[in-house]
Scaffold this motif. Structure first.
Motif, PDB file in Angstrom:
ATOM      1  N   UNK A 148       0.820  -1.218   0.000  1.00 14.69           N
ATOM      2  CA  UNK A 148       0.000   0.000   0.000  1.00 14.69           C
ATOM      3  C   UNK A 148       0.853   1.268   0.000  1.00 14.69           C
ATOM      4  N   UNK A 149       0.282   2.337  -0.551  1.00 10.66           N
ATOM      5  CA  UNK A 149       0.941   3.637  -0.476  1.00 10.66           C
ATOM      6  C   UNK A 149       0.974   4.115   0.976  1.00 10.66           C
ATOM      7  N   UNK A 150       1.818   5.100   1.250  1.00 12.25           N
ATOM      8  CA  UNK A 150       1.984   5.578   2.617  1.00 12.25           C
ATOM      9  C   UNK A 150       0.690   6.110   3.216  1.00 12.25           C
ATOM     10  N   UNK A 151      -0.190   6.636   2.379  1.00 14.15           N
ATOM     11  CA  UNK A 151      -1.447   7.191   2.902  1.00 14.15           C
ATOM     12  C   UNK A 151      -2.513   6.123   3.135  1.00 14.15           C
ATOM     13  N   UNK A 152      -2.200   4.857   2.806  1.00 17.44           N
ATOM     14  CA  UNK A 152      -3.151   3.768   3.006  1.00 17.44           C
ATOM     15  C   UNK A 152      -3.855   3.309   1.743  1.00 17.44           C
ATOM     16  N   UNK A 153      -3.574   3.943   0.623  1.00 14.43           N
ATOM     17  CA  UNK A 153      -4.232   3.598  -0.647  1.00 14.43           C
ATOM     18  C   UNK A 153      -3.870   2.182  -1.071  1.00 14.43           C
ATOM     19  N   UNK A 154      -4.884   1.404  -1.457  1.00 12.43           N
ATOM     20  CA  UNK A 154      -4.683   0.033  -1.920  1.00 12.43           C
ATOM     21  C   UNK A 154      -5.453  -0.178  -3.224  1.00 12.43           C
ATOM     22  N   UNK A 155      -4.784  -0.753  -4.191  1.00 12.05           N
ATOM     23  CA  UNK A 155      -5.401  -1.063  -5.479  1.00 12.05           C
ATOM     24  C   UNK A 155      -4.353  -1.781  -6.317  1.00 12.05           C
ATOM     25  N   UNK A 156      -4.793  -2.495  -7.328  1.00  7.26           N
ATOM     26  CA  UNK A 156      -3.880  -3.138  -8.266  1.00  7.26           C
ATOM     27  C   UNK A 156      -3.999  -2.412  -9.602  1.00  7.26           C
ATOM     28  N   UNK A 157      -2.901  -1.828 -10.064  1.00  4.84           N
ATOM     29  CA  UNK A 157      -2.888  -1.085 -11.324  1.00  4.84           C
ATOM     30  C   UNK A 157      -2.153  -1.908 -12.376  1.00  4.84           C
ATOM     31  N   UNK A 158      -2.817  -2.175 -13.476  1.00  2.30           N
ATOM     32  CA  UNK A 158      -2.202  -2.916 -14.580  1.00  2.30           C
ATOM     33  C   UNK A 158      -2.430  -2.146 -15.872  1.00  2.30           C
ATOM     34  N   UNK A 159      -1.359  -1.940 -16.615  1.00  2.70           N
ATOM     35  CA  UNK A 159      -1.494  -1.335 -17.941  1.00  2.70           C
ATOM     36  C   UNK A 159      -1.397  -2.442 -18.976  1.00  2.70           C
ATOM     37  N   UNK A 160      -2.494  -2.627 -19.700  1.00  2.00           N
ATOM     38  CA  UNK A 160      -2.573  -3.638 -20.751  1.00  2.00           C
ATOM     39  C   UNK A 160      -2.445  -2.958 -22.116  1.00  2.00           C
ATOM     40  N   UNK A 161      -1.930  -3.698 -23.087  1.00  2.42           N
ATOM     41  CA  UNK A 161      -2.005  -3.271 -24.482  1.00  2.42           C
ATOM     42  C   UNK A 161      -2.912  -4.254 -25.201  1.00  2.42           C
ATOM     43  N   UNK A 162      -3.919  -3.723 -25.881  1.00  2.00           N
ATOM     44  CA  UNK A 162      -4.900  -4.567 -26.557  1.00  2.00           C
ATOM     45  C   UNK A 162      -4.984  -4.114 -28.015  1.00  2.00           C
ATOM     46  N   UNK A 163      -5.144  -5.047 -28.956  1.00  2.26           N
ATOM     47  CA  UNK A 163      -5.213  -4.634 -30.360  1.00  2.26           C
ATOM     48  C   UNK A 163      -6.576  -4.041 -30.716  1.00  2.26           C
ATOM     49  N   UNK A 164      -6.528  -2.912 -31.383  1.00  4.78           N
ATOM     50  CA  UNK A 164      -7.727  -2.310 -31.965  1.00  4.78           C
ATOM     51  C   UNK A 164      -7.581  -2.456 -33.471  1.00  4.78           C
ATOM     52  N   UNK A 165      -8.509  -3.153 -34.092  1.00  2.71           N
ATOM     53  CA  UNK A 165      -8.387  -3.484 -35.511  1.00  2.71           C
ATOM     54  C   UNK A 165      -9.068  -2.416 -36.364  1.00  2.71           C
ATOM     55  N   UNK A 166      -8.249  -1.716 -37.137  1.00  4.96           N
ATOM     56  CA  UNK A 166      -8.728  -0.690 -38.059  1.00  4.96           C
ATOM     57  C   UNK A 166      -8.451  -1.138 -39.489  1.00  4.96           C
ATOM     58  N   UNK A 167      -8.853  -0.303 -40.449  1.00  3.62           N
ATOM     59  CA  UNK A 167      -8.605  -0.655 -41.846  1.00  3.62           C
ATOM     60  C   UNK A 167      -7.116  -0.768 -42.136  1.00  3.62           C
ATOM     61  N   UNK A 168      -6.296  -0.079 -41.324  1.00  2.00           N
ATOM     62  CA  UNK A 168      -4.847  -0.105 -41.522  1.00  2.00           C
ATOM     63  C   UNK A 168      -4.182  -1.261 -40.776  1.00  2.00           C
ATOM     64  N   UNK A 169      -4.971  -2.058 -40.050  1.00  2.00           N
ATOM     65  CA  UNK A 169      -4.418  -3.193 -39.332  1.00  2.00           C
ATOM     66  C   UNK A 169      -4.633  -3.077 -37.833  1.00  2.00           C
ATOM     67  N   UNK A 170      -3.900  -3.904 -37.074  1.00  2.00           N
ATOM     68  CA  UNK A 170      -4.040  -3.933 -35.621  1.00  2.00           C
ATOM     69  C   UNK A 170      -3.156  -2.866 -34.980  1.00  2.00           C
TER      70      UNK A 170
END
Length: 266
Positions: free
Chosen positions: A167-189
């Motif tokens: 936890x952060x010093x102030x007591x904050x608790x959470x799980x942070x995850x940065x994902x990369x996901x494909x967005x499919x457009x006419x030009x590709x993923x």
């Protein structure tokens, strides 16, 4: 303006009577309004000059990609929640909140970092333009859902910060995850980052109150300090209560027990 969208999670049969369980997705903003965004971009006054037509088009196109990535992830999470209910008769996700960073927030963050105001600068340096908050019932659910999402073949895990275990010093608790996901457009993923914050109900209402205390109050410093210490004590108490309730839940429910955060993709 907050906009609620209700969606059917699954059909549950009790006796001979089917019933629909309803989950909630809370959109912090309505879907991207390209006409409004274009008008606001034209009015932005930057030291290097206003956006030109090509830059405005590029910015709007990129925001649509971020929005698409956000909806891709939230759909995956809905499907995971459905599967848990079918397999374990348990909904791990209480509700979700989605938001795209506002234009002012994006520009403000770039300026604070001393970075140029451009689409390439956003793509290279900001990983939280698209964000989802996943509110789970129990801590096991946080780790189970995040790991199942991370294991999908088209998902990349870019960064993990486990503020539940640390936890952060102030007591904050959470799980942070940065994902990369494909967005499919006419030009590709186009692999696009989405920041997902996983937390329990207790973690969420604690964080909401702490945020209000920090950013939305005119209290004197002494009172602010007093409340901050009280919230720190509350965070520790809530953690103990959550562990006890989690143990009871484990005894009466056969859902997966996972106690580790996802690993970044090699």
């Amino acid at each position: 303006m907050k906009h609620f969208r209700r969606f059917p999670v699954f059909t549950q049969f009790r006796g001979n009577k089917p019933g629909i369980l309803i989950g909630v997705i809370l959109d912090r903003h309505n879907r991207l309004n390209t006409a409004d965004l274009k008008a606001r971009l034209k009015m932005i006054d930057l030291p290097e000059g206003n956006f030109n037509a090509d830059e405005i088009t590029e910015f709007i196109d990129q925001m649509q990609v971020y929005e698409g990535a956000m909806y891709e992830i939230s759909t995956k999470l809905e499907i995971l929640d459905d599967e848990f209910q079918v397999r374990f008769s348990h909904d791990p996700i209480h509700h979700m909140e989605r938001r795209l960073k506002s234009l002012n927030s994006i520009i403000g963050k770039l300026e604070r970092k001393g970075l140029p105001i451009s689409v390439n600068s956003i793509k290279d340096n900001l990983f939280d333009v698209a964000g989802i908050r996943v509110i789970c019932n129990y801590r096991d659910d946080v780790y189970s859902v995040s790991n199942y999402l991370s294991s999908q073949s088209d998902i990349q895990v870019l960064r993990v910060k486990d503020y539940i275990k640390n936890p952060k010093q102030n007591g904050y608790r959470s799980l942070h995850v940065i994902y990369a996901v494909p967005v499919f457009l006419s030009s590709g993923a186009h692999y696009t980052p989405v920041e997902v914050q996983f937390r329990t109900i207790a973690m969420d209402y604690w964080a909401s109150l702490e945020h209000a205390l920090r950013y939305k109050t005119d209290l004197p410093d002494a009172k602010l300090s007093e409340h901050s210490q009280t919230l720190l004590d509350c965070s520790r108490s809530l953690q103990n209560i959550e562990v006890q309730m989690q143990n009871i839940h484990r005894d009466i429910n056969g859902a997966p027990q996972v106690g580790e955060a996802p690993k970044t993709t090699d």
